[in-house]
Design a protein around this motif. Structure first.
Motif, short mmCIF file in Angstrom:
data_model
loop_
_atom_site.label_atom_id
_atom_site.label_comp_id
_atom_site.label_asym_id
_atom_site.label_seq_id
_atom_site.Cartn_x
_atom_site.Cartn_y
_atom_site.Cartn_z
N PHE A 192 0.85 -1.20 0.00
CA PHE A 192 0.00 0.00 0.00
C PHE A 192 0.88 1.24 0.00
CE2 PHE A 192 -2.47 3.47 1.64
CZ PHE A 192 -3.72 3.28 1.08
N TYR A 193 0.51 2.22 -0.85
CA TYR A 193 1.24 3.48 -0.93
C TYR A 193 0.26 4.65 -0.97
CZ TYR A 193 5.22 0.59 -2.44
OH TYR A 193 6.21 -0.35 -2.52
N TYR A 194 0.77 5.79 -0.56
CA TYR A 194 0.03 7.04 -0.77
C TYR A 194 0.75 7.82 -1.85
CZ TYR A 194 -2.16 11.54 -0.26
OH TYR A 194 -2.84 12.71 -0.53
N ASP A 210 2.88 -8.86 -7.29
CA ASP A 210 2.47 -7.98 -6.19
C ASP A 210 1.17 -7.28 -6.56
OD1 ASP A 210 4.48 -8.53 -4.46
OD2 ASP A 210 5.57 -6.64 -4.72
N ASN A 211 0.35 -7.05 -5.55
CA ASN A 211 -0.86 -6.25 -5.70
C ASN A 211 -0.57 -4.90 -5.05
OD1 ASN A 211 -2.32 -8.57 -6.71
ND2 ASN A 211 -2.36 -9.28 -4.59
N ILE A 212 -0.51 -3.86 -5.84
CA ILE A 212 -0.15 -2.53 -5.36
C ILE A 212 -1.42 -1.72 -5.16
CG2 ILE A 212 1.24 -0.47 -5.78
CD1 ILE A 212 2.90 -3.05 -5.70
N PHE A 213 -1.72 -1.42 -3.91
CA PHE A 213 -2.88 -0.58 -3.60
C PHE A 213 -2.38 0.84 -3.37
CE2 PHE A 213 -3.98 -4.87 -2.35
CZ PHE A 213 -5.27 -5.01 -2.82
N VAL A 214 -3.18 1.81 -3.81
CA VAL A 214 -2.77 3.20 -3.70
C VAL A 214 -3.96 4.06 -3.27
CG1 VAL A 214 -3.18 3.57 -6.17
CG2 VAL A 214 -1.73 5.16 -4.92
N ALA A 228 -7.55 10.79 -11.66
CA ALA A 228 -8.28 10.75 -12.92
C ALA A 228 -7.95 9.48 -13.68
CB ALA A 228 -7.91 11.98 -13.76
N GLY A 229 -8.90 9.03 -14.48
CA GLY A 229 -8.66 7.85 -15.30
C GLY A 229 -8.99 6.56 -14.58
N PRO A 230 -8.49 5.43 -15.10
CA PRO A 230 -8.83 4.12 -14.52
C PRO A 230 -8.31 3.98 -13.09
CG PRO A 230 -7.00 3.93 -16.07
CD PRO A 230 -7.54 5.30 -16.23
N GLN A 231 -9.05 3.25 -12.27
CA GLN A 231 -8.65 3.04 -10.88
C GLN A 231 -8.05 1.66 -10.68
OE1 GLN A 231 -12.30 3.94 -8.76
NE2 GLN A 231 -11.64 6.05 -8.47
N SER A 232 -7.97 0.90 -11.73
CA SER A 232 -7.35 -0.43 -11.66
C SER A 232 -6.73 -0.74 -13.01
CB SER A 232 -8.40 -1.48 -11.29
OG SER A 232 -7.85 -2.77 -11.31
N LYS A 279 -0.16 -5.82 -10.33
CA LYS A 279 -1.46 -5.19 -10.54
C LYS A 279 -1.53 -3.96 -9.64
CE LYS A 279 -3.89 -9.49 -11.65
NZ LYS A 279 -4.97 -10.43 -11.24
N ILE A 280 -2.18 -2.92 -10.13
CA ILE A 280 -2.29 -1.68 -9.36
C ILE A 280 -3.77 -1.33 -9.20
CG2 ILE A 280 -1.70 0.76 -9.27
CD1 ILE A 280 0.76 0.13 -10.95
N ILE A 281 -4.16 -1.11 -7.96
CA ILE A 281 -5.57 -0.87 -7.64
C ILE A 281 -5.68 0.34 -6.73
CG2 ILE A 281 -7.70 -1.86 -6.70
CD1 ILE A 281 -4.73 -4.15 -7.16
N HIS A 282 -6.40 1.35 -7.17
CA HIS A 282 -6.71 2.46 -6.27
C HIS A 282 -7.73 1.96 -5.25
CE1 HIS A 282 -7.86 6.40 -4.76
NE2 HIS A 282 -6.84 6.93 -5.42
#
Length: 454
Positions: free
Chosen positions: A321-323, A348-352, A358-362, A396-399
């Motif tokens: 998880f990152y900010y 890795d699953n990167i949550f932010v 703006a734009g896609p969240q995943s 993978k990156i997921i807001h």
């Protein structure tokens, strides 16, 4: 509140200087603690900025029970305009923990000290209450709650001698927080009931400069304050579900623990001066923690969190998880690969979380691959050839808002006037299991084959 008395100390300095102070429990696990006080409570010499061993042996500090505390060292800032001292003490006694908070105008406050007029009393300590009327760069001005500090018998100075060095507190969510150190009367003889205190941030900055244990900000002391932000606009039944899982499953875990583990790596890009008191940072962490508690049906504690979210190289989990201050997913992806490439791993699953995105969240492998082609030269310069399949890390990156929005959509479709809270909880679990199954599934061969690596 009795805690103010339990934290107060009486200070007898050199050459009849005296005053009050407050105890700061660095950790209940150790003997080392701080006493915070005013420099002029230790000496009448304003310019004195260091103390010899002999001088320290002649300083006496006693807690509210009269126990004499063993002094290890005295630290005073070089700037003579900063009237405070940090005294390192060693004792096996355990005192209440307290966190710090920034003072704001209009804030109610209270301080507890040992005034001279009560020194012969069986109960020599006394609290005084007021409110903050001015916040400056290094100091705050407080107005005595009872008006003037003088009376028919004594002037303001005589009535406040001994209060210098007292901890200045405020109460929020029924918990006291340290906001400063009382140092002097404000104005000529304090006729109008005003006093001045040093802001606690000044003390904390000093501790940071000295590489000493910093005081714990309120924002890092507990996740409770962020729970209200998460559930604020939720359906009443959803509020109950989230609150229930938080109370039952988020055990002894504090933002402070996560901060101490990750520090500058809480952010992308990594940032040693990152705003670790940012509300969105910890709101995002708590959302992810509660979602995992619900869908896995587990407790997340200090000693188990790394099974579910990575806090470093020794963690078992591939969830990170990152900010980010990034406004677009493409910006975040580029910053992630240039900054954290050597820390992230395949699958890795990167949550932010962020203020706005703006734009896609995943995004999956194909989109990420297209984005990082733009930084090929930067990566190559740092010895990383992303055209080499063995060096291209598939993540993978997921807001965090993606999970929130998907869950909200499903629950809106499900809720009716007759839906019970239990039924809604079961639906929450079902939705989160489905969402995380998709997130946590490893990259499939068919998906990887779509990514051309020349």
């Amino acid at each position: 509140m009795e805690i103010f008395r339990h934290l107060a100390v009486k200070v007898n300095g050199l050459n009849n200087s005296r005053g009050s102070g407050m105890l700061y429990e660095i950790s209940n696990d150790g003997k080392n603690k701080y006493v915070l006080t005013a420099q002029h409570c230790l000496t009448n010499d304003k310019n004195k900025r260091s103390f010899t061993e002999d001088e320290i042996s002649n300083i006496e500090i006693r807690d509210f029970e009269g126990t004499k505390l063993s002094i290890c060292d005295v630290k005073v800032p070089i700037n003579v305009n900063l009237d405070f001292a940090v005294i390192e003490i060693n004792t096996e006694k355990v005192y209440p923990n307290i966190s710090i908070e920034s003072a704001t105008r209009g804030m109610d406050c209270i301080f507890f000290g040992f005034p001279k007029y009560l020194e012969a009393d069986n109960n020599p300590g006394e609290p005084m209450a007021g409110h903050i009327i001015e916040v400056l760069d290094e100091h705050v001005t407080l107005q005595n709650g009872n008006g003037n500090l003088d009376d028919s018998e004594s002037d303001a100075k005589e009535n406040t001698v001994g209060f210098s060095g007292s901890g200045l507190y405020t109460i929020g969510n029924n918990e006291p927080h340290l906001i400063g150190i009382v140092i002097r009367l404000r104005g000529v003889k304090g006729k109008h009931g005003k006093l001045q205190a040093l802001k606690i941030e000044v003390v904390n900055n000093f501790l940071k400069e000295k590489n000493m244990h910093e005081l714990i900000p309120y924002e890092l002391s507990a996740f409770d304050m962020y729970l209200d932000l998460i559930i604020n606009e939720q359906d009443d039944k959803v509020k109950v579900i989230l609150r229930k899982h938080f109370k039952e499953n988020v055990i002894d875990l504090k933002p402070l623990y996560i901060y101490q583990k990750l520090k500058h790596k809480l952010f992308i890009p990594y940032n040693f001066d990152g705003q670790y008191l940012n509300v969105k940072l910890w709101e995002g962490w708590l959302r992810l923690i509660i979602y995992i508690c619900i869908y896995k049906g587990v407790e997340i504690k200090t000693d188990t969190i790394e099974q579910h979210i990575s806090l470093g190289s020794s963690s078992e989990s591939n969830n990170r998880f990152y900010y980010s201050e990034a406004k677009r997913m493409a910006t975040f992806v580029r910053e992630l690969y240039t900054e954290a490439y050597r820390d992230i791993s395949n699958n890795d699953n990167i949550f932010v979380n962020s203020e706005k995105f703006a734009g896609p969240q995943s995004v999956g492998q194909g989109d990420i691959h297209n984005i990082i082609q733009c930084i090929d030269s930067v990566m190559f310069e740092n010895g990383i050839d992303i055209t080499n399949e063995n060096e291209y890390k598939k993540v993978k990156i997921i807001h965090i808002d993606h999970i929130y929005n998907q869950l909200e959509t499903e629950l809106i479709r499900f809720i009716t006037s007759t839906t019970t809270t239990k039924q809604l909880q079961e639906k929450c679990v079902e939705c989160l299991i489905s969402l995380f199954a998709e997130i946590e599934s490893p990259t499939q061969e068919s998906e990887a084959s779509k990514i051309e690596i020349n």
